[in-house]
Design a protein around this motif. Sequence first.
Motif, PDB file in Angstrom:
ATOM      1  N   ALA A   1     -32.810 -23.503 -25.014  1.00 27.45           N
ATOM      2  CA  ALA A   1     -32.817 -23.490 -26.471  1.00 27.45           C
ATOM      3  C   ALA A   1     -32.149 -22.205 -26.936  1.00 27.45           C
ATOM      4  O   ALA A   1     -32.497 -21.115 -26.474  1.00 27.45           O
ATOM      5  CB  ALA A   1     -34.241 -23.569 -27.010  1.00 27.45           C
ATOM      6  N   ILE A   2     -31.167 -22.339 -27.806  1.00 25.40           N
ATOM      7  CA  ILE A   2     -30.480 -21.190 -28.401  1.00 25.40           C
ATOM      8  C   ILE A   2     -31.107 -20.955 -29.773  1.00 25.40           C
ATOM      9  O   ILE A   2     -30.983 -21.796 -30.663  1.00 25.40           O
ATOM     10  CB  ILE A   2     -28.961 -21.445 -28.546  1.00 25.40           C
ATOM     11  CG1 ILE A   2     -28.353 -21.982 -27.251  1.00 25.40           C
ATOM     12  CG2 ILE A   2     -28.260 -20.190 -29.039  1.00 25.40           C
ATOM     13  CD1 ILE A   2     -28.425 -21.057 -26.081  1.00 25.40           C
TER      14      ILE A   2
ATOM     15  N   ALA B   1     -41.309 -35.024 -29.669  1.00 23.82           N
ATOM     16  CA  ALA B   1     -42.046 -35.640 -28.557  1.00 23.82           C
ATOM     17  C   ALA B   1     -41.226 -36.764 -27.922  1.00 23.82           C
ATOM     18  O   ALA B   1     -41.188 -36.890 -26.687  1.00 23.82           O
ATOM     19  CB  ALA B   1     -43.390 -36.172 -29.054  1.00 23.82           C
ATOM     20  N   LEU B   2     -40.560 -37.574 -28.744  1.00 26.76           N
ATOM     21  CA  LEU B   2     -39.711 -38.652 -28.234  1.00 26.76           C
ATOM     22  C   LEU B   2     -38.564 -38.083 -27.409  1.00 26.76           C
ATOM     23  O   LEU B   2     -38.270 -38.570 -26.306  1.00 26.76           O
ATOM     24  CB  LEU B   2     -39.176 -39.482 -29.399  1.00 26.76           C
ATOM     25  CG  LEU B   2     -38.162 -40.576 -29.051  1.00 26.76           C
ATOM     26  CD1 LEU B   2     -38.770 -41.613 -28.121  1.00 26.76           C
ATOM     27  CD2 LEU B   2     -37.632 -41.226 -30.328  1.00 26.76           C
ATOM     28  N   THR B   3     -37.921 -37.045 -27.912  1.00 25.03           N
ATOM     29  CA  THR B   3     -36.810 -36.417 -27.188  1.00 25.03           C
ATOM     30  C   THR B   3     -37.280 -35.870 -25.849  1.00 25.03           C
ATOM     31  O   THR B   3     -36.621 -36.066 -24.818  1.00 25.03           O
ATOM     32  CB  THR B   3     -36.187 -35.293 -28.044  1.00 25.03           C
ATOM     33  OG1 THR B   3     -35.736 -35.850 -29.279  1.00 25.03           O
ATOM     34  CG2 THR B   3     -35.012 -34.648 -27.327  1.00 25.03           C
ATOM     35  N   ALA B   4     -38.432 -35.198 -25.836  1.00 22.71           N
ATOM     36  CA  ALA B   4     -38.976 -34.647 -24.585  1.00 22.71           C
ATOM     37  C   ALA B   4     -39.226 -35.760 -23.575  1.00 22.71           C
ATOM     38  O   ALA B   4     -38.883 -35.630 -22.385  1.00 22.71           O
ATOM     39  CB  ALA B   4     -40.258 -33.869 -24.863  1.00 22.71           C
ATOM     40  N   ALA B   5     -39.807 -36.869 -24.035  1.00 21.34           N
ATOM     41  CA  ALA B   5     -40.094 -37.991 -23.133  1.00 21.34           C
ATOM     42  C   ALA B   5     -38.811 -38.595 -22.567  1.00 21.34           C
ATOM     43  O   ALA B   5     -38.728 -38.905 -21.363  1.00 21.34           O
ATOM     44  CB  ALA B   5     -40.903 -39.053 -23.865  1.00 21.34           C
TER      45      ALA B   5
ATOM     46  N   GLY C   1     -30.158 -32.775 -18.777  1.00 19.42           N
ATOM     47  CA  GLY C   1     -30.360 -31.393 -19.200  1.00 19.42           C
ATOM     48  C   GLY C   1     -30.256 -31.313 -20.714  1.00 19.42           C
ATOM     49  O   GLY C   1     -29.877 -32.280 -21.381  1.00 19.42           O
ATOM     50  N   LEU C   2     -30.571 -30.137 -21.258  1.00 28.06           N
ATOM     51  CA  LEU C   2     -30.585 -29.973 -22.702  1.00 28.06           C
ATOM     52  C   LEU C   2     -30.104 -28.586 -23.092  1.00 28.06           C
ATOM     53  O   LEU C   2     -30.500 -27.586 -22.475  1.00 28.06           O
ATOM     54  CB  LEU C   2     -32.017 -30.153 -23.233  1.00 28.06           C
ATOM     55  CG  LEU C   2     -32.264 -29.800 -24.706  1.00 28.06           C
ATOM     56  CD1 LEU C   2     -31.588 -30.821 -25.623  1.00 28.06           C
ATOM     57  CD2 LEU C   2     -33.758 -29.720 -24.993  1.00 28.06           C
ATOM     58  N   VAL C   3     -29.250 -28.534 -24.115  1.00 27.72           N
ATOM     59  CA  VAL C   3     -28.977 -27.297 -24.846  1.00 27.72           C
ATOM     60  C   VAL C   3     -29.282 -27.611 -26.298  1.00 27.72           C
ATOM     61  O   VAL C   3     -28.604 -28.416 -26.926  1.00 27.72           O
ATOM     62  CB  VAL C   3     -27.527 -26.804 -24.682  1.00 27.72           C
ATOM     63  CG1 VAL C   3     -27.323 -25.525 -25.507  1.00 27.72           C
ATOM     64  CG2 VAL C   3     -27.186 -26.553 -23.222  1.00 27.72           C
TER      65      VAL C   3
ATOM     66  N   ASP D   1     -40.149 -27.774 -23.849  1.00 27.72           N
ATOM     67  CA  ASP D   1     -40.216 -27.053 -22.571  1.00 27.72           C
ATOM     68  C   ASP D   1     -38.854 -26.466 -22.201  1.00 27.72           C
ATOM     69  O   ASP D   1     -38.409 -26.543 -21.059  1.00 27.72           O
ATOM     70  CB  ASP D   1     -40.725 -27.984 -21.463  1.00 27.72           C
ATOM     71  CG  ASP D   1     -41.240 -27.215 -20.263  1.00 27.72           C
ATOM     72  OD1 ASP D   1     -41.638 -26.049 -20.425  1.00 27.72           O
ATOM     73  OD2 ASP D   1     -41.216 -27.781 -19.142  1.00 27.72           O
ATOM     74  N   ALA D   2     -38.196 -25.888 -23.223  1.00 29.63           N
ATOM     75  CA  ALA D   2     -36.852 -25.325 -23.035  1.00 29.63           C
ATOM     76  C   ALA D   2     -36.934 -23.802 -22.926  1.00 29.63           C
ATOM     77  O   ALA D   2     -37.674 -23.161 -23.671  1.00 29.63           O
ATOM     78  CB  ALA D   2     -35.956 -25.713 -24.200  1.00 29.63           C
ATOM     79  N   ARG D   3     -36.174 -23.244 -22.014  1.00 30.99           N
ATOM     80  CA  ARG D   3     -36.090 -21.787 -21.881  1.00 30.99           C
ATOM     81  C   ARG D   3     -35.348 -21.230 -23.082  1.00 30.99           C
ATOM     82  O   ARG D   3     -34.244 -21.675 -23.416  1.00 30.99           O
ATOM     83  CB  ARG D   3     -35.343 -21.418 -20.592  1.00 30.99           C
ATOM     84  CG  ARG D   3     -35.237 -19.917 -20.337  1.00 30.99           C
ATOM     85  CD  ARG D   3     -34.790 -19.629 -18.918  1.00 30.99           C
ATOM     86  NE  ARG D   3     -33.565 -20.296 -18.549  1.00 30.99           N
ATOM     87  CZ  ARG D   3     -32.363 -19.719 -18.560  1.00 30.99           C
ATOM     88  NH1 ARG D   3     -32.216 -18.477 -18.934  1.00 30.99           N
ATOM     89  NH2 ARG D   3     -31.302 -20.400 -18.190  1.00 30.99           N
ATOM     90  N   ALA D   4     -35.966 -20.270 -23.759  1.00 26.04           N
ATOM     91  CA  ALA D   4     -35.412 -19.757 -25.008  1.00 26.04           C
ATOM     92  C   ALA D   4     -34.457 -18.594 -24.768  1.00 26.04           C
ATOM     93  O   ALA D   4     -34.761 -17.669 -24.013  1.00 26.04           O
ATOM     94  CB  ALA D   4     -36.545 -19.310 -25.929  1.00 26.04           C
ATOM     95  N   LEU D   5     -33.301 -18.667 -25.407  1.00 25.12           N
ATOM     96  CA  LEU D   5     -32.330 -17.580 -25.419  1.00 25.12           C
ATOM     97  C   LEU D   5     -32.066 -17.232 -26.879  1.00 25.12           C
ATOM     98  O   LEU D   5     -31.867 -18.117 -27.704  1.00 25.12           O
ATOM     99  CB  LEU D   5     -31.030 -18.002 -24.737  1.00 25.12           C
ATOM    100  CG  LEU D   5     -31.117 -18.395 -23.266  1.00 25.12           C
ATOM    101  CD1 LEU D   5     -29.804 -18.992 -22.792  1.00 25.12           C
ATOM    102  CD2 LEU D   5     -31.492 -17.202 -22.414  1.00 25.12           C
TER     103      LEU D   5
END
Length: 196
Positions: free
Chosen positions: A30-31, A153-157, A165-167, A180-184
Amino acid sequence: MQLDLTGKSFGAREVLGALTLSVTRGERLAILGPSGIGKSTLLRILAGLDREYRGRLEGADRLAVVFQEPVLLPWRDAVANITLPTGCDAATARDWLGQVGLAGHEGKFPRQLSLGQQRRLALARAFAAGPDILLMDEPFASLDAGTGARMVALTAALLTRTGAGLVLVTHDPAEAGALDARALQLTGNPARLQKD
């Protein structure tokens, strides 16, 4: 995917400074940062939509983008809004509509859907493309709190189910946490990435 950016400017204004960002299938980033800092510009570079930067972008990952606005074809129904951009068949499109809670809306046009439903349609379209990495530019903005929470919640599922993967570009740390994204953090002038 790996981006080694030395800089990005608009005319004389340097927006992004030197930064390195890498993401792989299954990884979630996550940016975060305030409005106008360059988050969407960074995402457009990652998506290949902005090639006017200094640096190098590598990777053969299959990407899908969910923009701030749903960006739907107003003259096409929900199924066609998935099949035309992704090349998937109608059965796959209907399956994805069902997965995002739009079963029964297959024949509706965007103007017949609420904003929350349009956002779900855009999400179905993105996942129907079979991405290795999903790029999302503040996709939950302008939704009421309840609808926004359900969309997160829908996106996470769906990310968990598909392994994509996700940005995520956002100004809301709670969205990053819920996904549950690592924050930058994008900060400074020109902006650079820092671990949160």
